[in-house]
Scaffold this motif. Structure first.
Motif, PDB file in Angstrom:
ATOM      1  N   ASN A  17      -7.596  -8.209 -14.011  1.00  0.00           N
ATOM      2  CA  ASN A  17      -7.325  -6.798 -13.745  1.00  0.00           C
ATOM      3  C   ASN A  17      -6.315  -6.185 -14.703  1.00  0.00           C
ATOM      4  O   ASN A  17      -6.251  -4.961 -14.815  1.00  0.00           O
ATOM      5  CB  ASN A  17      -6.830  -6.636 -12.299  1.00  0.00           C
ATOM      6  CG  ASN A  17      -7.909  -6.999 -11.295  1.00  0.00           C
ATOM      7  OD1 ASN A  17      -9.088  -6.728 -11.516  1.00  0.00           O
ATOM      8  ND2 ASN A  17      -7.526  -7.629 -10.189  1.00  0.00           N
ATOM      9  N   SER A  26      -2.939  -4.366  -5.216  1.00  0.00           N
ATOM     10  CA  SER A  26      -2.712  -3.411  -6.304  1.00  0.00           C
ATOM     11  C   SER A  26      -2.717  -1.971  -5.806  1.00  0.00           C
ATOM     12  O   SER A  26      -2.793  -1.045  -6.620  1.00  0.00           O
ATOM     13  CB  SER A  26      -3.792  -3.572  -7.373  1.00  0.00           C
ATOM     14  OG  SER A  26      -5.067  -3.207  -6.849  1.00  0.00           O
ATOM     15  N   ASN A  27      -2.584  -1.790  -4.473  1.00  0.00           N
ATOM     16  CA  ASN A  27      -2.643  -0.450  -3.872  1.00  0.00           C
ATOM     17  C   ASN A  27      -3.929   0.247  -4.302  1.00  0.00           C
ATOM     18  O   ASN A  27      -3.933   1.360  -4.812  1.00  0.00           O
ATOM     19  CB  ASN A  27      -1.412   0.388  -4.235  1.00  0.00           C
ATOM     20  CG  ASN A  27      -1.160   1.506  -3.238  1.00  0.00           C
ATOM     21  OD1 ASN A  27      -1.965   1.757  -2.346  1.00  0.00           O
ATOM     22  ND2 ASN A  27      -0.037   2.186  -3.396  1.00  0.00           N
ATOM     23  N   TYR A  28      -5.024  -0.488  -4.098  1.00  0.00           N
ATOM     24  CA  TYR A  28      -6.378   0.010  -4.380  1.00  0.00           C
ATOM     25  C   TYR A  28      -6.532   0.394  -5.852  1.00  0.00           C
ATOM     26  O   TYR A  28      -7.042   1.450  -6.201  1.00  0.00           O
ATOM     27  CB  TYR A  28      -6.731   1.137  -3.413  1.00  0.00           C
ATOM     28  CG  TYR A  28      -6.696   0.626  -1.994  1.00  0.00           C
ATOM     29  CD1 TYR A  28      -7.780  -0.052  -1.442  1.00  0.00           C
ATOM     30  CD2 TYR A  28      -5.533   0.726  -1.229  1.00  0.00           C
ATOM     31  CE1 TYR A  28      -7.719  -0.578  -0.163  1.00  0.00           C
ATOM     32  CE2 TYR A  28      -5.469   0.194   0.051  1.00  0.00           C
ATOM     33  CZ  TYR A  28      -6.563  -0.459   0.573  1.00  0.00           C
ATOM     34  OH  TYR A  28      -6.493  -1.003   1.838  1.00  0.00           O
ATOM     35  N   PHE A  29      -6.057  -0.524  -6.693  1.00  0.00           N
ATOM     36  CA  PHE A  29      -6.175  -0.439  -8.149  1.00  0.00           C
ATOM     37  C   PHE A  29      -5.467   0.781  -8.745  1.00  0.00           C
ATOM     38  O   PHE A  29      -5.815   1.227  -9.839  1.00  0.00           O
ATOM     39  CB  PHE A  29      -7.650  -0.472  -8.569  1.00  0.00           C
ATOM     40  CG  PHE A  29      -8.364  -1.723  -8.157  1.00  0.00           C
ATOM     41  CD1 PHE A  29      -7.930  -2.970  -8.579  1.00  0.00           C
ATOM     42  CD2 PHE A  29      -9.472  -1.669  -7.321  1.00  0.00           C
ATOM     43  CE1 PHE A  29      -8.584  -4.132  -8.175  1.00  0.00           C
ATOM     44  CE2 PHE A  29     -10.138  -2.825  -6.921  1.00  0.00           C
ATOM     45  CZ  PHE A  29      -9.686  -4.057  -7.354  1.00  0.00           C
ATOM     46  N   THR A  30      -4.469   1.285  -8.035  1.00  0.00           N
ATOM     47  CA  THR A  30      -3.648   2.355  -8.613  1.00  0.00           C
ATOM     48  C   THR A  30      -2.442   1.794  -9.357  1.00  0.00           C
ATOM     49  O   THR A  30      -1.773   2.537 -10.087  1.00  0.00           O
ATOM     50  CB  THR A  30      -3.146   3.326  -7.522  1.00  0.00           C
ATOM     51  OG1 THR A  30      -2.283   2.629  -6.617  1.00  0.00           O
ATOM     52  CG2 THR A  30      -4.318   3.927  -6.758  1.00  0.00           C
ATOM     53  N   GLU A  86       0.811  -1.218   0.000  1.00  0.00           N
ATOM     54  CA  GLU A  86       0.000   0.000   0.000  1.00  0.00           C
ATOM     55  C   GLU A  86       0.843   1.266   0.000  1.00  0.00           C
ATOM     56  O   GLU A  86       0.323   2.352   0.276  1.00  0.00           O
ATOM     57  CB  GLU A  86      -0.929   0.000   1.212  1.00  0.00           C
ATOM     58  CG  GLU A  86      -1.995  -1.081   1.175  1.00  0.00           C
ATOM     59  CD  GLU A  86      -2.938  -0.996   2.365  1.00  0.00           C
ATOM     60  OE1 GLU A  86      -3.687  -0.008   2.448  1.00  0.00           O
ATOM     61  OE2 GLU A  86      -2.921  -1.908   3.200  1.00  0.00           O
ATOM     62  N   GLY A 117      -5.488  -8.080  -6.415  1.00  0.00           N
ATOM     63  CA  GLY A 117      -6.762  -7.488  -6.049  1.00  0.00           C
ATOM     64  C   GLY A 117      -6.619  -6.116  -5.440  1.00  0.00           C
ATOM     65  O   GLY A 117      -5.581  -5.457  -5.545  1.00  0.00           O
ATOM     66  N   GLU A 118      -7.656  -5.682  -4.755  1.00  0.00           N
ATOM     67  CA  GLU A 118      -7.762  -4.293  -4.311  1.00  0.00           C
ATOM     68  C   GLU A 118      -6.590  -3.852  -3.445  1.00  0.00           C
ATOM     69  O   GLU A 118      -5.965  -2.820  -3.697  1.00  0.00           O
ATOM     70  CB  GLU A 118      -9.081  -4.099  -3.551  1.00  0.00           C
ATOM     71  CG  GLU A 118      -9.350  -2.662  -3.144  1.00  0.00           C
ATOM     72  CD  GLU A 118     -10.731  -2.488  -2.554  1.00  0.00           C
ATOM     73  OE1 GLU A 118     -11.151  -1.330  -2.373  1.00  0.00           O
ATOM     74  OE2 GLU A 118     -11.399  -3.512  -2.274  1.00  0.00           O
ATOM     75  N   VAL A 119      -6.267  -4.623  -2.408  1.00  0.00           N
ATOM     76  CA  VAL A 119      -5.191  -4.205  -1.507  1.00  0.00           C
ATOM     77  C   VAL A 119      -3.832  -4.363  -2.174  1.00  0.00           C
ATOM     78  O   VAL A 119      -3.000  -3.452  -2.160  1.00  0.00           O
ATOM     79  CB  VAL A 119      -5.251  -5.018  -0.196  1.00  0.00           C
ATOM     80  CG1 VAL A 119      -4.070  -4.664   0.705  1.00  0.00           C
ATOM     81  CG2 VAL A 119      -6.563  -4.751   0.536  1.00  0.00           C
TER      82      VAL A 119
END
Length: 593
Positions: free
Chosen positions: A327, A303-307, A277, A299-301
């Motif tokens: 993704n 990928s650093n919240y899809f950044t 993150e 996933g979300e975490v």
């Protein structure tokens, strides 16, 4: 009753001996497959199962809420490496378990779930007044289990459970649902006692052409980085050793996802720890010419919240085909992480051009780049008002033995743990798969039961916030009843802390996040569980006392924790609210905080 008494005899049957029923076939099959422990709560339609338990060597662990029973079976499986077994009653009991099963399904935890059903005559009908009846109970479980089965005849019970076990341990692992109607469980059987059962996982090696193509990509790239996910960790020590060798052959920096914690040693010069993150880590992953993702959905975490937006090529290895190319465009390799990494090691060893002595990363060694990124992570944290949070995490880490397993609920402390907790020789478990509240304590309870039954050190730590603690507070009774060696750290900040922070950051104020809550220490003591409430500066000493104790115990700390700010929101170095210069705050080694 002993096994001998339950074994069919050649002499005339004893009229006083209990009659074997469908429930006996279920528990006999589970025992033959290697099960030692069952979690759950009795129910009207499941009485045949519980009657059979009285004639079985299986240990039954009596939970208080079905959702927590699912978490406990999950924790048992994660801690022991065995299959967790869960017994559920029909309707409300089955439905109450679903949030717990969602976590096991999302995280790849092998469970065999035996749920009772209404009698056969009512299946597919809508009988008025039939207690617990659902229109389609099996359909309710479809979103949170790998496969679902209904057994219609007692003779089919052993095969159904054996098949379910094989499905549960086949990668991607997960929970499998078997439901058995009430009359099938209670009906007498002539089927011989189940003496052996075999459940072999299906094999998922990588395809040869995909290994060859992956090696070509890796051979031609100067900058390779690796994301190690939960699939590597679940594949065991051999997979982790293969990952280390791949990283060294390629001189590739490695970051572990929350689920992949311990997949790669944090003290290694190529380790970025778990800071998925942090934008500095994300920048490095984006700069790689080839990003190798093993056992992670990105996933979300992670990928650093899809950044995360990789600029180079991406190779993704995962046993779950549905996550490949979901993704990002990738070279998708559907395979068990351990088998794929072993194949990469062999191929890289055989290809001298694929493993030069050093790979320059913009003219610097990979180890130097990793050290620089780790220093940037630490400097960013130093520039924020986080002395209390960093001290708390450091104090917990210092108090916990290096080989202890820890279980973290969805709380701000766990968000810190995802990134900065070095599990060392232990294991880090959290609810990041589905993200439901209430996981930490019941999972730790199940883990302790499993470790004790295996003759291992059973002391484990659970960490929760006050909001999530209320989801599982009833399991203090179960922990006391079974004398489980669980220490529960409750971080009481008066509400749903992470949601409070999200809302304040987004809207300038929080709504419906503040909670009335009990005196947790007094409540624990009412269950017969020792407890104490301490200030944040006293957490280390209190945990050391609790972890040295026997049976369940609770430590409560009342403090308000904050998350770190993203890189673009960094502020000038302040003096934190504990009166400490962040640069002087104690913290674990390396990039952790």
């Amino acid at each position: 009753m002993s096994d001998t008494a339950a074994t069919p005899q050649t002499a005339a049957p004893d009229a006083a001996a209990p009659r074997r029923n469908g429930g006996d076939l279920a528990v006999e099959t589970l025992h033959a497959l290697g099960a030692r422990t069952v979690f759950g709560i009795p129910g009207q339609h499941a009485l045949g199962l519980f009657d059979a338990l009285s004639r079985s060597p299986l240990e039954f662990v009596s939970n208080r809420v079905e959702n927590n029973a699912a978490f406990a079976a999950d924790g048992y499986a994660r801690a022991t490496g065995e299959v967790g077994v869960l017994f559920l009653s029909t309707g409300p009991g089955a439905l109450t378990s679903l949030a717990g099963l969602q976590e096991a399904y999302a995280t790849g935890v092998p469970l065999v779930v035996i749920a009772s059903q209404i009698p056969l005559s009512g299946l597919g009908a809508r009988r008025k007044g039939m207690l617990h009846q659902l229109d389609d109970q099996k359909a309710s479980a479809q979103n949170v289990t790998k496969t679902q089965h209904t057994v219609h005849h007692a003779s089919g019970i052993p095969s159904a459970i054996q098949d379910a076990w094989a499905e549960a341990v086949t990668v991607p692992q997960g929970p499998v649902w078997v439901e058995i109607p009430q009359d099938v469980l209670l009906g007498g059987v002539e089927v011989p006692r189940v003496q052996d059962a075999l459940a072999v996982p299906y094999d998922h090696p990588p395809r040869a052409e995909l290994v060859d193509e992956s090696v070509r990509w890796l051979r031609d790239a100067e900058r390779v980085a690796i994301v190690a996910g939960g699939g590597v960790r679940r594949s065991g020590e051999a997979a982790q050793e293969s990952l280390r060798e791949v990283a060294e052959l390629l001189q590739a920096p490695v970051v572990c996802s929350p689920g992949g914690n311990t997949a790669f040693p944090w003290e290694h010069p190529l380790s970025l720890g778990g800071w998925v993150e942090d934008r500095h880590v994300t920048d490095l992953l984006e700069d790689a010419e080839v990003l190798l993702v093993v056992g992670s959905a990105l996933g979300e975490v992670t990928s650093n919240y899809f950044t995360l937006e990789p600029r180079g090529r991406l190779i993704q290895i995962d046993a779950e085909p549905r996550v490949l190319e979901t993704n990002h465009p990738t070279l998708g390799v559907r395979a068990d992480a351990g088998q794929a990494l072993a194949a990469l090691v062999d191929a890289l060893r055989a290809d001298e051009t694929a493993r030069p002595a050093e790979r320059p990363w913009h003219g610097r060694t990979s180890a130097d780049v990793v050290a620089e990124v780790n220093a940037k992570v630490t400097a960013r944290l130093d520039a924020q008002d986080l002395g209390r949070e960093r001290r708390l995490m450091a104090d917990i880490r210092a108090a916990v033995p290096t080989d202890m397993q820890t279980f973290w609920d969805m709380t701000i402390a766990a968000y810190w743990g995802w990134n900065c907790w070095d599990a060392q020789e232990g294991e880090f478990h959290s609810a990041q798969g589905a993200g439901g509240l209430g996981y930490g304590f019941p999972a730790a309870f199940g883990a302790s039961v499993g470790l004790a039954s295996a003759g291992r050190d059973a002391r484990v730590l659970a960490v929760a916030g006050d909001g999530s603690a209320m989801y599982s507070i009833a399991e203090l009774a179960a922990a006391r009843q079974h004398d489980a060696d669980v220490t529960w750290l409750i971080v009481d900040d008066g509400g749903y802390g992470i949601l409070r922070e999200y809302m304040e950051g987004t809207f300038g104020q929080a709504t419906a996040t503040e909670l009335a809550r009990p005196d947790f220490a007094a409540l624990a003591e009412s269950f017969g569980v020792p407890a104490e409430t301490v200030e944040v500066e006293q957490v280390g000493e209190a945990l050391a006392r609790a972890l040295a104790g026997s049976g369940p115990n609770v430590v409560v700390v009342r403090t308000l924790l904050r998350m770190w700010a993203p890189s673009h929101l960094e502020e000038a170095v302040p003096v934190d609210d504990a009166g400490l210069d962040p640069a002087e705050t104690t913290r674990p080694e390396g990039p952790t905080a």
